[in-house]
Write a protein that holds these residues in place. Structure first.
Motif, PDB file in Angstrom:
ATOM      1  N   TYR A  44      -0.687   6.167   2.221  1.00 36.59           N
ATOM      2  CA  TYR A  44      -1.677   6.280   3.293  1.00 36.59           C
ATOM      3  C   TYR A  44      -1.458   7.538   4.121  1.00 36.59           C
ATOM      4  CZ  TYR A  44      -4.079   5.844   7.685  1.00 36.59           C
ATOM      5  OH  TYR A  44      -4.859   6.129   8.778  1.00 36.59           O
ATOM      6  N   VAL A  72       0.860  -1.188   0.000  1.00 34.75           N
ATOM      7  CA  VAL A  72       0.000   0.000   0.000  1.00 34.75           C
ATOM      8  C   VAL A  72       0.899   1.241   0.000  1.00 34.75           C
ATOM      9  CG1 VAL A  72      -1.785   1.298   1.214  1.00 34.75           C
ATOM     10  CG2 VAL A  72      -1.812  -1.204   1.272  1.00 34.75           C
ATOM     11  N   ASP A  73       0.611   2.158  -0.899  1.00 36.00           N
ATOM     12  CA  ASP A  73       1.353   3.422  -0.976  1.00 36.00           C
ATOM     13  C   ASP A  73       0.410   4.586  -0.737  1.00 36.00           C
ATOM     14  OD1 ASP A  73       4.145   2.651  -1.904  1.00 36.00           O
ATOM     15  OD2 ASP A  73       2.932   1.700  -3.461  1.00 36.00           O
ATOM     16  N   LEU A 114      -5.232   5.616  -1.750  1.00 32.55           N
ATOM     17  CA  LEU A 114      -4.176   4.633  -1.585  1.00 32.55           C
ATOM     18  C   LEU A 114      -4.007   3.818  -2.867  1.00 32.55           C
ATOM     19  CD1 LEU A 114      -5.256   5.365   1.296  1.00 32.55           C
ATOM     20  CD2 LEU A 114      -4.667   3.057   1.983  1.00 32.55           C
TER      21      LEU A 114
END
Length: 265
Positions: A220, A217-218, A228
């Motif tokens: 946040y 996940v990038d 995201l």
């Protein structure tokens, strides 16, 4: 004026604390560096006890960092943690310590953590979660073991009636008007996770495993406008595979994902 100090201590369980810094009088404050090694989560659990909703059955923390603390002219604190690790975490229901830990994690590692009290901000460069394991069980009555993980404390009886209270003072709105804390994580990775599900409400008992679980996940952050970027790969049962790639919005909750399911029947 300031004075330099150094302090170290070790417990019988080989938990170690080291601090090296200075304390200033004008202005009043302190700065320095610190290191915590092998701090057992059981030690924290024994100290906090019912203040925690779950029991920290096992695990240890290692961290090191630097800080600046200013008490004048107003309170401010800046903390930098290049590394923070939690090893072999296991969580149990607080009121049933004999139960099998339904949540366990091999290692949680945070890199490049910064905290600012004045800016009310926490930034984490990267969060790695290695070997998370969830044991999800549905009992014959339909209840889930994770529902029992957090058991509400017993409700105390109401106090005896008292005389009518005096008129309330004007509400202090300073806390409500304060800037909310913002938390941001540049990258989150989950590796080699597994979810075991057992359903005893059906006959015969159904069992299913999702493993391995790989997730990235990038972007946040805790703001309502967070978008995201998500990549996931899951193993389903013996041969099934599910991959997903796309974006996730938290407020309102919505997704735009490309899915690929194979080998699952």
């Amino acid at each position: 004026a300031s004075s330099a100090y150094r302090f170290s201590a070790e417990s019988a369980q080989q938990e170690r604390l080291e601090w090296d810094g200075d304390v200033s009088v004008q202005p009043l404050g302190s700065s320095g560096s610190f290191r915590v090694s092998n701090l057992l989560l059981a030690t924290l659990d024994a100290y906090l006890q019912d203040q925690l909703p779950v029991k920290l059955a096992s695990g240890a923390i290692d961290l090191e960092g630097r800080y600046q603390l200013r008490l004048q002219p107003s309170l401010d604190a800046e903390i930098e943690l290049p590394s923070l690790k939690i090893r072999e975490l296991a969580v149990q229901p607080r009121r049933n310590a004999a139960a099998v830990a339904p949540i366990a994690v091999g290692e949680i590692a945070l890199q490049t953590v910064t905290l600012s009290l004045v800016r009310r901000e926490v930034q984490i460069g990267k969060l790695d979660i290695e070997r998370p394991a969830i044991d999800l069980r549905r009992a014959s009555d339909g209840g889930l073991n994770l529902q029992k993980l957090v058991t509400p404390a017993p409700v105390s009886p109401p106090p005896p009636a008292e005389a009518p209270p005096a008129a309330p003072a004007p509400a202090d709105t300073s806390a409500a008007d304060a800037k909310p804390w913002r938390v941001a994580v540049g990258r989150i990775e989950v590796a080699n996770g597994k979810l075991d599900f057992e359903d005893r409400s059906v006959t015969p008992t159904a069992r299913f495993r999702v493993a391995p679980i790989m997730l990235g996940v990038d972007g946040y952050h805790s703001g309502d406008d967070a978008v995201l970027t998500l990549q996931a790969a899951l193993g389903l049962g013996d041969r099934g595979k599910l991959s997903a790639r796309g974006i996730l919005r938290l407020v309102p909750l919505s997704t735009e994902l490309d899915l690929d399911l194979s080998g699952f029947a």
